[in-house]
Motif scaffolding. Sequence first.
Motif, PDB file in Angstrom:
ATOM      1  N   SER A  81       0.821  -1.222   0.000  1.00 55.48           N
ATOM      2  CA  SER A  81       0.000   0.000   0.000  1.00 55.48           C
ATOM      3  C   SER A  81       0.856   1.273   0.000  1.00 55.48           C
ATOM      4  O   SER A  81       0.346   2.356  -0.250  1.00 55.48           O
ATOM      5  CB  SER A  81      -0.972  -0.008   1.178  1.00 55.48           C
ATOM      6  N   MET A  87      -8.161   2.700  -4.894  1.00 58.67           N
ATOM      7  CA  MET A  87      -9.490   3.178  -4.534  1.00 58.67           C
ATOM      8  C   MET A  87     -10.499   2.122  -4.956  1.00 58.67           C
ATOM      9  O   MET A  87     -10.675   1.855  -6.152  1.00 58.67           O
ATOM     10  CB  MET A  87      -9.754   4.492  -5.249  1.00 58.67           C
ATOM     11  N   LEU A  88     -11.135   1.513  -3.965  1.00 57.13           N
ATOM     12  CA  LEU A  88     -12.066   0.417  -4.234  1.00 57.13           C
ATOM     13  C   LEU A  88     -13.333   0.910  -4.918  1.00 57.13           C
ATOM     14  O   LEU A  88     -13.667   2.097  -4.862  1.00 57.13           O
ATOM     15  CB  LEU A  88     -12.456  -0.272  -2.926  1.00 57.13           C
ATOM     16  N   PRO A  91     -16.069   2.998  -2.107  1.00 58.44           N
ATOM     17  CA  PRO A  91     -15.150   3.712  -1.224  1.00 58.44           C
ATOM     18  C   PRO A  91     -15.597   3.755   0.235  1.00 58.44           C
ATOM     19  O   PRO A  91     -14.757   3.863   1.121  1.00 58.44           O
ATOM     20  CB  PRO A  91     -15.082   5.118  -1.818  1.00 58.44           C
ATOM     21  N   GLN A  94     -13.742   1.789   2.580  1.00 57.54           N
ATOM     22  CA  GLN A  94     -12.353   2.151   2.845  1.00 57.54           C
ATOM     23  C   GLN A  94     -12.209   3.198   3.937  1.00 57.54           C
ATOM     24  O   GLN A  94     -11.103   3.507   4.353  1.00 57.54           O
ATOM     25  CB  GLN A  94     -11.733   2.708   1.552  1.00 57.54           C
ATOM     26  N   VAL A 151     -11.673   9.649   0.257  1.00 57.23           N
ATOM     27  CA  VAL A 151     -10.846   8.439   0.124  1.00 57.23           C
ATOM     28  C   VAL A 151      -9.689   8.703  -0.842  1.00 57.23           C
ATOM     29  O   VAL A 151      -8.540   8.340  -0.574  1.00 57.23           O
ATOM     30  CB  VAL A 151     -11.700   7.224  -0.341  1.00 57.23           C
ATOM     31  N   ILE A 155      -5.654   8.504  -0.014  1.00 56.50           N
ATOM     32  CA  ILE A 155      -4.728   7.676  -0.806  1.00 56.50           C
ATOM     33  C   ILE A 155      -3.582   8.541  -1.344  1.00 56.50           C
ATOM     34  O   ILE A 155      -2.410   8.184  -1.241  1.00 56.50           O
ATOM     35  CB  ILE A 155      -5.479   6.994  -1.975  1.00 56.50           C
TER      36      ILE A 155
END
Length: 278
Positions: A81, A87-88, A91, A94, A151, A155
């Motif tokens: 990471s 980014m899923l 989000p 997350q 998010v 990141i």
Amino acid sequence: MIELRNVSFTYAGSNRRVLQNLSLEIARGESVGIIGPTGSGKSTLCYLFNGLIPHHFSGKFQGEVLVSERNVMKETIESMSQIVGYMLQEPSLQIASPFVESEITFGMENFAVPVDKMDKRLNEIIAELGLEHLRYRATADLSEGEKQKVVLASILAMDPSILVLDESSSMVDSTSKNDLVKILTALKKQQRTLIIIDHDLDFLAKIVDRVILINNGSIIIDGATDSVLTNNRLLIKNGLIPPIFPDLFDIFQEKKLLDDPLPLSLESARKIVQKWLP
Ligand SMILES: Nc1ncnc2c1ncn2[C@@H]1O[C@H](COP(=O)(O)OP(=O)(O)OP(=O)(O)O)[C@@H](O)[C@H]1O
Ligand SMILES: [Mg+2]
């Protein structure tokens, strides 16, 4: 550099191979769009880049995945990471902190970034993404689009050299989409590797230089954005909606009224129309 060699994957409890003998290379600084119909394996493919497969999703894995010269199978998700920001597709899953500020600094805190450096980065990222109005809000009260931006901020605060966005444009309005195009274009200029999964091919056309179309866990075509995203028939055959200008100009090409290749951007479409004007 990302390198996949003969990768196949079947989720635990299923007997369907979701990725089928995939091989591909993505060079540092490339911007790549991943497209394909729903269920084709796009998210699964990207789970390989930060080790979510096999460390989080178990199943039958074959092949080799190298990211920045590391064998992902031998690394932890935590160590990956620091290189790969992911980014899923959802989000909300997350978000780990109750407030926007603490959410953005969460990753930096985990990696023991010094406080002064962390504060500086927090301010930079809030300014870059235009999040001043959300800064002191509770994360639970944010809309889905706002959560997505937060998010993304958390990141980017980690300064990843590879950024993977899974359907990130799907929850935001067109103004926010344009903001996202600007942010991603700036990241591209910084030589970060961008991997973007998206169903909105017009959005992708504005950002990426290369597009990989996958279906049933195999690569159907991998090429320059202009050539893949103007291949209307192939896109439709694979359950996708072609971008607006190739779709519109297709009729002229069919009637042999078009000397140029199908336009993808507004600019190239405008040039063609200008030539037609008296
Ligand atoms: N955790 C899981 N366990 C079992 N099967 C799964 C799991 N996650 C995904 N799948 C299956 O794997 C296939 C590929 O899923 P994946 O999420 O990679 O598709 P996708 O191309 O990202 O689709 P979408 O566009 O809908 O996001 C689908 O058939 C899906 O049902
Ligand atoms: Mg997906």
